[in-house]
Design a protein around this motif. Sequence first.
Motif, mmCIF file in Angstrom:
data_model
loop_
_atom_site.group_PDB
_atom_site.id
_atom_site.type_symbol
_atom_site.label_atom_id
_atom_site.label_comp_id
_atom_site.label_asym_id
_atom_site.label_seq_id
_atom_site.Cartn_x
_atom_site.Cartn_y
_atom_site.Cartn_z
ATOM 1 N N PRO A 156 0.817 -1.225 0.000
ATOM 2 C CA PRO A 156 0.000 0.000 0.000
ATOM 3 C C PRO A 156 0.851 1.276 0.000
ATOM 4 O O PRO A 156 0.527 2.250 -0.687
ATOM 5 C CB PRO A 156 -0.821 -0.134 1.282
ATOM 6 N N ARG A 157 1.945 1.278 0.761
ATOM 7 C CA ARG A 157 2.811 2.461 0.815
ATOM 8 C C ARG A 157 3.506 2.680 -0.527
ATOM 9 O O ARG A 157 3.629 3.820 -0.990
ATOM 10 C CB ARG A 157 3.843 2.294 1.929
ATOM 11 N N GLU A 158 3.974 1.598 -1.127
ATOM 12 C CA GLU A 158 4.628 1.717 -2.437
ATOM 13 C C GLU A 158 3.642 2.228 -3.483
ATOM 14 O O GLU A 158 4.007 3.008 -4.360
ATOM 15 C CB GLU A 158 5.213 0.370 -2.853
ATOM 16 N N ARG A 159 2.402 1.807 -3.370
ATOM 17 C CA ARG A 159 1.388 2.271 -4.314
ATOM 18 C C ARG A 159 1.169 3.779 -4.158
ATOM 19 O O ARG A 159 1.040 4.491 -5.155
ATOM 20 C CB ARG A 159 0.080 1.517 -4.089
ATOM 21 N N GLU A 160 1.166 4.252 -2.929
ATOM 22 C CA GLU A 160 1.027 5.690 -2.697
ATOM 23 C C GLU A 160 2.179 6.460 -3.340
ATOM 24 O O GLU A 160 1.968 7.513 -3.953
ATOM 25 C CB GLU A 160 0.991 5.983 -1.191
ATOM 26 N N VAL A 161 3.387 5.925 -3.196
ATOM 27 C CA VAL A 161 4.555 6.575 -3.785
ATOM 28 C C VAL A 161 4.464 6.549 -5.310
ATOM 29 O O VAL A 161 4.750 7.555 -5.976
ATOM 30 C CB VAL A 161 5.855 5.906 -3.301
ATOM 31 N N ALA A 162 4.045 5.426 -5.876
ATOM 32 C CA ALA A 162 3.917 5.307 -7.333
ATOM 33 C C ALA A 162 2.910 6.312 -7.876
ATOM 34 O O ALA A 162 3.135 6.946 -8.927
ATOM 35 C CB ALA A 162 3.507 3.892 -7.708
ATOM 36 N N ILE A 163 1.795 6.471 -7.183
ATOM 37 C CA ILE A 163 0.785 7.440 -7.606
ATOM 38 C C ILE A 163 1.353 8.858 -7.556
ATOM 39 O O ILE A 163 1.120 9.669 -8.460
ATOM 40 C CB ILE A 163 -0.475 7.309 -6.734
ATOM 41 N N ALA A 164 2.120 9.148 -6.512
ATOM 42 C CA ALA A 164 2.740 10.471 -6.395
ATOM 43 C C ALA A 164 3.734 10.707 -7.535
ATOM 44 O O ALA A 164 3.812 11.812 -8.084
ATOM 45 C CB ALA A 164 3.436 10.601 -5.046
ATOM 46 N N VAL A 165 4.486 9.674 -7.903
ATOM 47 C CA VAL A 165 5.409 9.784 -9.035
ATOM 48 C C VAL A 165 4.623 10.084 -10.304
ATOM 49 O O VAL A 165 4.997 10.940 -11.115
ATOM 50 C CB VAL A 165 6.225 8.485 -9.197
ATOM 51 N N ALA A 166 3.509 9.382 -10.501
ATOM 52 C CA ALA A 166 2.684 9.576 -11.691
ATOM 53 C C ALA A 166 2.062 10.964 -11.741
ATOM 54 O O ALA A 166 1.733 11.469 -12.812
ATOM 55 C CB ALA A 166 1.587 8.511 -11.744
ATOM 56 N N GLN A 167 1.922 11.579 -10.590
ATOM 57 C CA GLN A 167 1.381 12.940 -10.529
ATOM 58 C C GLN A 167 2.445 13.998 -10.779
ATOM 59 O O GLN A 167 2.161 15.190 -10.777
ATOM 60 C CB GLN A 167 0.724 13.168 -9.165
ATOM 61 N N GLY A 168 3.685 13.548 -10.989
ATOM 62 C CA GLY A 168 4.759 14.471 -11.325
ATOM 63 C C GLY A 168 5.486 15.075 -10.151
ATOM 64 O O GLY A 168 6.223 16.045 -10.309
ATOM 65 N N LEU A 169 5.314 14.506 -8.958
ATOM 66 C CA LEU A 169 5.976 15.058 -7.777
ATOM 67 C C LEU A 169 7.444 14.631 -7.713
ATOM 68 O O LEU A 169 7.788 13.507 -8.084
ATOM 69 C CB LEU A 169 5.263 14.598 -6.506
ATOM 70 N N SER A 170 8.287 15.521 -7.235
ATOM 71 C CA SER A 170 9.696 15.198 -7.024
ATOM 72 C C SER A 170 9.841 14.385 -5.742
ATOM 73 O O SER A 170 8.889 14.254 -4.962
ATOM 74 C CB SER A 170 10.517 16.481 -6.901
ATOM 75 N N ASN A 171 11.032 13.851 -5.502
ATOM 76 C CA ASN A 171 11.266 13.094 -4.270
ATOM 77 C C ASN A 171 10.976 13.948 -3.034
ATOM 78 O O ASN A 171 10.376 13.484 -2.066
ATOM 79 C CB ASN A 171 12.707 12.590 -4.220
ATOM 80 N N ALA A 172 11.419 15.199 -3.070
ATOM 81 C CA ALA A 172 11.203 16.081 -1.920
ATOM 82 C C ALA A 172 9.718 16.335 -1.701
ATOM 83 O O ALA A 172 9.233 16.355 -0.565
ATOM 84 C CB ALA A 172 11.942 17.404 -2.133
ATOM 85 N N GLU A 173 8.981 16.517 -2.792
ATOM 86 C CA GLU A 173 7.546 16.761 -2.685
ATOM 87 C C GLU A 173 6.814 15.519 -2.177
ATOM 88 O O GLU A 173 5.881 15.621 -1.371
ATOM 89 C CB GLU A 173 6.987 17.189 -4.035
ATOM 90 N N ILE A 174 7.238 14.345 -2.646
ATOM 91 C CA ILE A 174 6.634 13.099 -2.173
ATOM 92 C C ILE A 174 6.894 12.929 -0.684
ATOM 93 O O ILE A 174 6.005 12.536 0.086
ATOM 94 C CB ILE A 174 7.178 11.893 -2.951
ATOM 95 N N ALA A 175 8.117 13.227 -0.277
ATOM 96 C CA ALA A 175 8.481 13.101 1.134
ATOM 97 C C ALA A 175 7.583 13.977 2.005
ATOM 98 O O ALA A 175 7.084 13.544 3.048
ATOM 99 C CB ALA A 175 9.949 13.481 1.333
ATOM 100 N N GLY A 176 7.366 15.207 1.564
ATOM 101 C CA GLY A 176 6.511 16.105 2.334
ATOM 102 C C GLY A 176 5.057 15.672 2.321
ATOM 103 O O GLY A 176 4.364 15.748 3.342
#
Length: 214
Positions: A156-176
């Motif tokens: 589930p956590r990896e899926r959240e990160v994958a969705i954030a990547v698909a939304q164009g967020l940077s690593n720093a933005e995903i972290a926040g």
Amino acid sequence: MGIRVVLLEDEELVRGGIRLILESDPGIEVAAEAPDGSGIVELVAKHRPDVVLTDIQMPRVDGLEVTKRVTALPEAPAVLVLTTFDVDEYVHAALQAGASGFLLKDTPPRELAAAVHTVASGEAMLSPRITKRLLGAFAAGKENSDARGKMDRLTPREREVAIAVAQGLSNAEIAGHLYMSASTVKVHIGRIMGKLGASNRTQVAIVTHDAGLA
């Protein structure tokens, strides 16, 4: 040492303009340029660029074939594709082939240089404004069962990160956004890429979109 770029564009005036924009940034050097991709493997071997910036539509060898040839190389540089968007049906295929991202030809000069820095650092150039429209146009609203099967491999956590990547967020933005450290985000993305069989963040975004999750 600055970021070395190989520039491929068939229109000489456009190519000259792009070169001037890039070289106005003290951290970027245009190491070589050409009107098409016929000699791209040799150019990469000779100049060892960090980024290949290529038009998608060119005579002889186009940007899609350039992407395939470059990403197949050992220690391949990042590939950044230039597109006019409305007519470039090959962009989705270029992203699937391993391109690190794409830019519209009317991108402001400052954003063009910033995009080169972004892909050179190992991140994808995924503008939320453009990415969703582009990938959605090819998916036509249809979910891909193969993509859904791949996404089922993620926690589930990896899926959240994958969705954030698909939304164009940077690593720093995903972290926040997800309340984790940037280093943890990087670890998650590495695991996601392994589980999805993706070679870069762009391919993670494509699978996520095709699964109907972004």
